[in-house]
Design a protein around this motif. Sequence first.
Motif, PDB file in Angstrom:
ATOM      1  N   ARG A   1     -49.575  14.177  63.867  1.00 43.77           N
ATOM      2  CA  ARG A   1     -48.711  14.235  62.814  1.00 43.77           C
ATOM      3  C   ARG A   1     -47.521  13.372  63.341  1.00 43.77           C
ATOM      4  N   LEU A   2     -47.082  13.769  64.776  1.00 49.08           N
ATOM      5  CA  LEU A   2     -45.641  12.941  65.386  1.00 49.08           C
ATOM      6  C   LEU A   2     -46.176  11.480  65.313  1.00 49.08           C
ATOM      7  N   GLN A   3     -47.451  11.084  65.616  1.00 48.46           N
ATOM      8  CA  GLN A   3     -47.728   9.633  65.528  1.00 48.46           C
ATOM      9  C   GLN A   3     -47.663   8.890  64.222  1.00 48.46           C
ATOM     10  N   ASN A   4     -47.895   9.743  63.334  1.00 50.01           N
ATOM     11  CA  ASN A   4     -48.053   9.254  61.850  1.00 50.01           C
ATOM     12  C   ASN A   4     -46.535   9.118  61.361  1.00 50.01           C
TER      13      ASN A   4
ATOM     14  N   TYR B   1     -40.176  15.481  61.649  1.00 47.83           N
ATOM     15  CA  TYR B   1     -40.148  16.487  62.648  1.00 47.83           C
ATOM     16  C   TYR B   1     -39.249  15.973  63.767  1.00 47.83           C
ATOM     17  N   THR B   2     -38.607  16.754  64.422  1.00 45.96           N
ATOM     18  CA  THR B   2     -37.530  16.111  65.182  1.00 45.96           C
ATOM     19  C   THR B   2     -38.041  16.424  66.803  1.00 45.96           C
ATOM     20  N   SER B   3     -39.168  17.223  66.965  1.00 53.49           N
ATOM     21  CA  SER B   3     -39.912  17.353  68.167  1.00 53.49           C
ATOM     22  C   SER B   3     -41.092  18.043  68.177  1.00 53.49           C
ATOM     23  N   MET B   4     -41.717  18.109  69.194  1.00 53.78           N
ATOM     24  CA  MET B   4     -43.014  18.777  69.196  1.00 53.78           C
ATOM     25  C   MET B   4     -43.088  20.371  68.646  1.00 53.78           C
ATOM     26  N   LEU B   5     -41.847  20.958  69.221  1.00 50.61           N
ATOM     27  CA  LEU B   5     -41.659  22.213  68.853  1.00 50.61           C
ATOM     28  C   LEU B   5     -41.497  22.671  67.281  1.00 50.61           C
ATOM     29  N   ASP B   6     -40.782  21.518  66.935  1.00 53.02           N
ATOM     30  CA  ASP B   6     -40.273  21.360  65.418  1.00 53.02           C
ATOM     31  C   ASP B   6     -41.401  21.208  64.584  1.00 53.02           C
ATOM     32  N   CYS B   7     -42.261  20.507  64.898  1.00 52.92           N
ATOM     33  CA  CYS B   7     -43.526  20.102  64.273  1.00 52.92           C
ATOM     34  C   CYS B   7     -44.505  21.522  64.372  1.00 52.92           C
ATOM     35  N   PHE B   8     -44.510  22.125  65.411  1.00 51.81           N
ATOM     36  CA  PHE B   8     -45.229  23.372  65.567  1.00 51.81           C
ATOM     37  C   PHE B   8     -44.626  24.464  64.542  1.00 51.81           C
TER      38      PHE B   8
ATOM     39  N   ILE C   1     -58.386  13.125  61.424  1.00 54.26           N
ATOM     40  CA  ILE C   1     -57.128  12.525  61.230  1.00 54.26           C
ATOM     41  C   ILE C   1     -56.786  12.851  59.930  1.00 54.26           C
ATOM     42  N   GLN C   2     -57.614  12.782  58.875  1.00 57.62           N
ATOM     43  CA  GLN C   2     -57.350  13.159  57.469  1.00 57.62           C
ATOM     44  C   GLN C   2     -57.000  14.377  57.416  1.00 57.62           C
ATOM     45  N   LEU C   3     -57.996  15.320  57.913  1.00 63.21           N
ATOM     46  CA  LEU C   3     -57.698  16.558  57.777  1.00 63.21           C
ATOM     47  C   LEU C   3     -56.465  17.144  58.436  1.00 63.21           C
ATOM     48  N   GLN C   4     -56.025  16.574  59.542  1.00 61.58           N
ATOM     49  CA  GLN C   4     -54.920  16.994  60.204  1.00 61.58           C
ATOM     50  C   GLN C   4     -53.693  16.594  59.612  1.00 61.58           C
ATOM     51  N   ASP C   5     -53.775  15.294  58.920  1.00 58.43           N
ATOM     52  CA  ASP C   5     -52.427  14.991  58.431  1.00 58.43           C
ATOM     53  C   ASP C   5     -52.024  15.393  56.975  1.00 58.43           C
ATOM     54  N   ALA C   6     -53.242  15.969  56.493  1.00 52.09           N
ATOM     55  CA  ALA C   6     -52.877  16.273  54.837  1.00 52.09           C
ATOM     56  C   ALA C   6     -51.613  17.097  54.616  1.00 52.09           C
ATOM     57  N   GLY C   7     -51.228  17.994  55.756  1.00 53.03           N
ATOM     58  CA  GLY C   7     -50.088  19.084  55.380  1.00 53.03           C
ATOM     59  C   GLY C   7     -48.958  17.998  55.689  1.00 53.03           C
ATOM     60  N   ARG C   8     -48.989  16.872  56.323  1.00 50.71           N
ATOM     61  CA  ARG C   8     -47.582  16.103  56.721  1.00 50.71           C
ATOM     62  C   ARG C   8     -47.398  15.163  55.409  1.00 50.71           C
ATOM     63  N   VAL C   9     -48.456  14.668  54.765  1.00 49.06           N
ATOM     64  CA  VAL C   9     -48.387  14.096  53.585  1.00 49.06           C
ATOM     65  C   VAL C   9     -47.952  14.735  52.581  1.00 49.06           C
ATOM     66  N   ALA C  10     -48.266  16.083  52.412  1.00 48.87           N
ATOM     67  CA  ALA C  10     -47.903  16.677  51.400  1.00 48.87           C
ATOM     68  C   ALA C  10     -46.399  17.355  51.405  1.00 48.87           C
TER      69      ALA C  10
END
Length: 312
Positions: free
Chosen positions: A37-40, A51-58, A134-143
């Motif tokens: 998610r950070l890379q995308n 996301y401002t950081s790894m912890l923020d994304c978590f 990647i599609q499954l991991q990134d679905a939440g970011r896209v939403a």
Amino acid sequence: MAERKQQFKLLPKILNGGIAGIVGVTCVFPLDLVKTRLQNQIIGPKGERMYTSMLDCFRKTFRSEGYLGMYRGSGVNILLITPEKAIKLTANDFFRHHLTTKDGKLGLTREMASGGLAGLCQIVITTPMELLKIQLQDAGRVAAQAKASGGATVAVPKVSATAITLGLLKEKGIMGLYRGTAATMLRDVSFSVCYFPLFAHLNSLGPRKADGSGEAVFWCSFLAGCASGSLSALFVNPFDVVKTRLQVLTKGAQDKTYNGILDAFGRILKDEGPKAFFKGGACRMMVIAPLFGIAQMVYFFGVGEKILGYNQ
């Protein structure tokens, strides 16, 4: 030593690689999701970030998707990591075995060739595995990006590896599952060229087992795997960023479409600067270090040999 070297037992090595992959992935998968998610994520024109950081994304992922959301895409990864790790670790041993000279020496060039060939062999599994994951991991970011853009509540879409696979097969045939193969090869071959020789040399520095086998003690293999994995992961992170961007099928509102590896490299550099190539770098190092540390420890424990009743 010469007698042991002549016996290349394939089946226990495959079993070791599979077990190592399953254990490692189960332990570090939430970190891998955060890395993706950070890379995308694309930085907005005013520097705004999801996301401002790894912890923020978590924190945001856990808050919106819960504990199980942190393991989104883990099923396909655990399923395919068995053949992937088995191929990678076994192929490296196989090529090292056959590239070793008659006097028992394996120079650095041959070590790098063994690692590179192992990385090349694994992409037959890695490419579709990474594409689906990647599609499954990134679905939440896209939403979440759609929600931020439209202001309305957007649920995380319920996608499955099976649905994605069937859709790709219907639209593009088997090659649909191999989108981003060149970028995956660039990352995995480069990683293996760096990782395996480095691991072999670091592993050779530690104490040996008391059984006279000449093999390193387990904690030495674990630390060597962690150190080699994290350094190699940082080295190839730019390739991983490009691969991840190229393999995303469902784009968010601000996401861009790239026309191949060179176009992705050029546009990311122009639009986001050199730092973009190291997005998720620390997270990837934290994923790869324990993943390969655990993998090498299980591999060198000889779990496969014990299960099959082979003498090590």
